[in-house]
Design a protein around this motif. Structure first.
Motif, short mmCIF file in Angstrom:
data_model
loop_
_atom_site.label_atom_id
_atom_site.label_comp_id
_atom_site.label_asym_id
_atom_site.label_seq_id
_atom_site.Cartn_x
_atom_site.Cartn_y
_atom_site.Cartn_z
N ASP A 46 0.83 -1.19 0.00
CA ASP A 46 0.00 0.00 0.00
C ASP A 46 0.87 1.25 0.00
O ASP A 46 1.85 1.33 0.74
CB ASP A 46 -0.91 0.00 1.23
CG ASP A 46 -1.92 1.12 1.19
OD1 ASP A 46 -1.57 2.24 1.61
OD2 ASP A 46 -3.05 0.89 0.72
N LEU A 48 0.31 4.15 1.15
CA LEU A 48 0.22 5.00 2.33
C LEU A 48 0.97 4.44 3.53
O LEU A 48 1.75 5.15 4.17
CB LEU A 48 -1.25 5.24 2.70
CG LEU A 48 -2.05 6.11 1.73
CD1 LEU A 48 -3.45 6.33 2.25
CD2 LEU A 48 -1.36 7.46 1.50
N ASP A 49 0.72 3.19 3.85
CA ASP A 49 1.36 2.64 5.06
C ASP A 49 2.40 1.56 4.78
O ASP A 49 3.00 1.03 5.71
CB ASP A 49 0.29 2.11 6.03
CG ASP A 49 -0.49 0.93 5.46
OD1 ASP A 49 -0.14 0.44 4.37
OD2 ASP A 49 -1.45 0.49 6.12
N ASN A 94 -6.81 -1.42 -3.82
CA ASN A 94 -6.26 -1.82 -2.53
C ASN A 94 -5.46 -3.11 -2.71
O ASN A 94 -5.56 -3.77 -3.76
CB ASN A 94 -7.38 -2.03 -1.50
CG ASN A 94 -8.31 -3.15 -1.91
OD1 ASN A 94 -8.06 -4.32 -1.62
ND2 ASN A 94 -9.41 -2.83 -2.59
N ALA A 166 -6.57 4.43 3.07
CA ALA A 166 -6.97 5.73 2.53
C ALA A 166 -8.45 6.01 2.71
O ALA A 166 -8.93 7.08 2.36
CB ALA A 166 -6.62 5.81 1.05
N ASP A 167 -9.22 5.07 3.23
CA ASP A 167 -10.67 5.19 3.28
C ASP A 167 -11.10 6.17 4.37
O ASP A 167 -10.93 5.92 5.56
CB ASP A 167 -11.29 3.82 3.54
CG ASP A 167 -12.74 3.76 3.06
OD1 ASP A 167 -13.35 4.84 2.94
OD2 ASP A 167 -13.24 2.66 2.81
N THR A 168 -11.67 7.28 3.95
CA THR A 168 -12.17 8.27 4.90
C THR A 168 -13.68 8.41 4.78
O THR A 168 -14.26 9.38 5.25
CB THR A 168 -11.51 9.64 4.64
OG1 THR A 168 -11.78 10.05 3.29
CG2 THR A 168 -10.01 9.57 4.87
N VAL A 283 -2.06 2.45 -5.31
CA VAL A 283 -2.51 3.81 -4.97
C VAL A 283 -4.03 3.85 -5.12
O VAL A 283 -4.56 3.55 -6.19
CB VAL A 283 -1.85 4.86 -5.89
CG1 VAL A 283 -2.34 6.26 -5.54
CG2 VAL A 283 -0.33 4.77 -5.78
N ALA A 284 -4.71 4.26 -4.05
CA ALA A 284 -6.17 4.24 -4.05
C ALA A 284 -6.78 5.44 -4.75
O ALA A 284 -7.85 5.35 -5.35
CB ALA A 284 -6.70 4.16 -2.61
N LYS A 285 -6.10 6.59 -4.68
CA LYS A 285 -6.69 7.82 -5.19
C LYS A 285 -5.61 8.68 -5.84
O LYS A 285 -4.51 8.80 -5.32
CB LYS A 285 -7.36 8.60 -4.05
CG LYS A 285 -8.04 9.89 -4.47
CD LYS A 285 -8.66 10.58 -3.27
CE LYS A 285 -9.36 11.89 -3.67
NZ LYS A 285 -9.96 12.57 -2.50
N ASN A 290 1.00 13.83 -4.16
CA ASN A 290 1.11 12.62 -3.35
C ASN A 290 1.62 11.46 -4.19
O ASN A 290 2.37 10.60 -3.71
CB ASN A 290 -0.24 12.28 -2.72
CG ASN A 290 -0.60 13.21 -1.58
OD1 ASN A 290 0.27 13.85 -1.00
ND2 ASN A 290 -1.88 13.30 -1.28
#
Length: 579
Positions: A46, A48-49, A94, A166-168, A283-285, A290
């Motif tokens: 992922d 992000l993390d 994801n 990344a899910d907000t 990358v989700a978005k 970024n």
């Protein structure tokens, strides 16, 4: 005249492509892989993390998840009708989606990916058509999934959540009342594993692995039945073709931003990468800065992109105070697909990133990748050469083969990657697939490379009525049917309008009802809102709305979109001439 892979490219015969094993077994078969599983890095991480599983952990999760899903659905073995085991996947990118797909294959099922931009009505159509047993989604899309599931008669207990860093999203539904993918994995750890059934020779040729929806050459979306062997064949084709690109046996680090529901991603960043032992940074978005930071952080070497991403790089580069902010030192290759690159954009990217090899490709859901640029000879503007094991013909309007170079014709393709046809739609299958040849609906011409003379394909026009918006298909008939549901619309047609960022965007040509009155601005606003409310973003009428007194039609009632397209082109040319 039949065009094939260049003579210098590795060849691939039908006999070399396995047809006696499922896709997930092929991917992890050390006797076939370029790099053994034990020597390969994590297949997905992922952005992000940095989370991800090793190949060995991935294989265990496939088994556990398959057993967990089977337990929930009451499936006891790996036999039976695959069409009773269709699983819908409606989520942003994801690291779990590929594992989920292979788990579905493990329990002898079919994966039906859904464009994450879909609205509830569009998702409902697909769920009903494929008779999905369950849905996997993320928190941001739970409300849409729940609405569509209810309309399709699917119980909320058959909706499962995938956790994404990344899910907000903040759905109105209570997330805690839904099970998630990890719950199924944990169930799979405690129940007996699914039995392994050896596939007989030829089964992978005829058994569907994916059901990906496409409008084909015209009409509403149809489920394209993609067999296990179709994908296996395309993996082998691309692996052979790209061998000279590889830096010895070093694994690539690949950008995974392409939508995982799209065939472009399914082939290149879900399957080819795993088979070769590469790592995909998911990358989700898309957010440009970024994305650039992620490319640098993970030292990505290969970017699979679409033209809007390259446009964003160039445009942002013109605005940033320090051009070095957009440097991509680790990247050696950029491969662009889904829509053609303009010559201007190609030149801009080459000037900005002179160390990068920029190539293009061509394919469609019904065929996966059929053409690709090659480092031996990149021909700007072309989609590259024919990949190994495939045959291409160009057919003119009279049905005759085009002979020689620089003559246009509809692209027909024949090979092991050509899919099985359309789900429950014999007429559309018979129209598009004839005697094994796939009729693409795209018009191309082969031109000889100026130095080597090898044949390169250039896409020059389109026979099919589809509008291509940032790589996504928009069927005019679908939008026209929806527009006719509005009280103000008596008749209409939808045509493409050229757009720098998206390639094309839809425009509606509308005959208003007498009740519309004289306030055309208000009518336009209502019509635009009508589409925006019910259709996904790439189907919005960004080309605008034009009001006319009559839609041109043939004596049989068929809309003459060609006349409308030609009129629109002439209008745009007049506008440009005045600038």
């Amino acid at each position: 005249m039949v065009f094939r892979a260049p003579s210098w490219a590795p060849q691939l015969s039908d006999a070399e492509i396995p047809d006696d094993q499922p896709l997930s077994d092929f991917l992890f078969d050390d006797e076939l892989r370029p790099r053994k599983c034990a020597d390969s890095p994590k297949p997905f991480i992922d952005s992000l993390d940095g989370s991800g599983s090793s190949i060995e952990e991935t294989r265990k999760r496939i088994e556990w998840l398959a057993a967990g899903i089977a337990s929930h659905l009451g499936i006891a073995d790996t036999t039976g009708d695959v069409w009773d085991r269709v699983v819908s996947v409606f989520t942003v990118n994801n690291i779990h989606t590929p594992v989920l797909a292979w788990a579905v294959h493990r329990l002898n099922g079919v994966v039906a990916p859904v464009n994450v931009a879909f609205r509830a009505s569009e998702l409902t159509y697909q769920l009903k058509d494929c008779k999905a047993r369950c849905i996997f989604t993320d928190a941001s899309h739970l409300d849409i999934a729940l609405e569509a599931a209810t309309a399709a008669g699917i119980s909320s207990s058959d909706i499962f959540l995938i956790s994404i860093p990344a899910d907000t999203g903040r759905p109105t539904a209570n997330i805690r009342s839904f099970s998630n993918l990890e719950d199924l994995v944990n169930i799979g750890r405690t129940v007996p594993p699914l039995p392994h059934t050896r596939w007989e020779k030829g089964r992978a040729r005829t058994q569907a692995a994916y059901l990906c929806y496409s409008s084909g050459t015209s009409g509403p979306p149809k489920g394209v039945m993609i067999s296990h062997r179709n994908i296996i064949a395309n993996i082998m084709q691309m692996n052979l073709y790209e061998l000279p690109l590889r830096n010895g046996n070093q694994p690539e680090v690949i950008l995974g931003i392409l939508p995982q529901s799209h065939i472009y991603s399914i082939i290149l960043t879900t399957h080819c990468s795993v088979f070769r032992g590469d790592t995909v940074v998911v990358v989700a978005k898309f957010e440009l800065m970024n994305l650039v930071k992620a490319i640098r952080r993970f030292n990505m070497t290969m970017l699979y992109v679409v033209p809007p991403i390259l446009i964003a790089l160039i445009n942002q580069g013109a605005l940033t105070e320090d051009p070095a902010d957009l440097d991509l030192p680790s990247v050696s290759r950029i491969y662009c697909g889904a829509a053609p690159l303009s010559q201007e954009l190609t030149s801009q990217i080459r000037a900005r990133y002179p160390h990068v090899l920029l190539g293009q490709g061509y394919g469609m859901t019904e065929s996966a990748t059929v053409m690709a640029s090659h480092p031996r000879q990149v021909y700007d503007g072309s989609s590259g050469c024919v990949v190994p094991g495939l045959e291409i013909r160009l057919v003119d309007a009279s049905g005759n083969d085009v002979e020689g170079y620089s003559k246009p014709g509809e692209i027909w393709a024949l090979g092991p990657n050509i899919t099985l046809g359309y789900f429950k739609n014999r007429d559309a299958t018979a129209t598009t697939y004839g005697d094994g040849w796939l009729k693409s609906g795209d018009v191309g011409e082969f031109r000889p490379h100026p130095e080597t003379g090898d044949a390169h394909l250039f896409i020059v026009d389109r026979v099919k009525e589809l509008i291509k918006v940032s790589g996504f298909q928009v069927a005019p008939a679908e939008l026209e049917g929806h527009l006719l549901g509005h009280a103000l619309v008596v008749d209409c047609a939808v045509i493409p309008v050229a757009d720098e960022r998206s390639g094309e965007v839809p425009k509606a040509v509308v005959v208003l009802s007498k009740d519309a009155g004289s306030d055309h601005r208000m009518a336009e606003r209502e019509i635009l809102d009508w589409v925006t409310k019910h259709k996904s973003k790439h189907k919005h009428l960004k080309g605008g709305v034009e009001f006319v007194s009559e839609i041109p039609k043939s004596p049989s009632g068929k809309i003459l979109r060609r006349l409308l397209r030609e009129r629109e082109k002439a209008r745009q040319a007049q506008i440009c001439a005045k600038l």
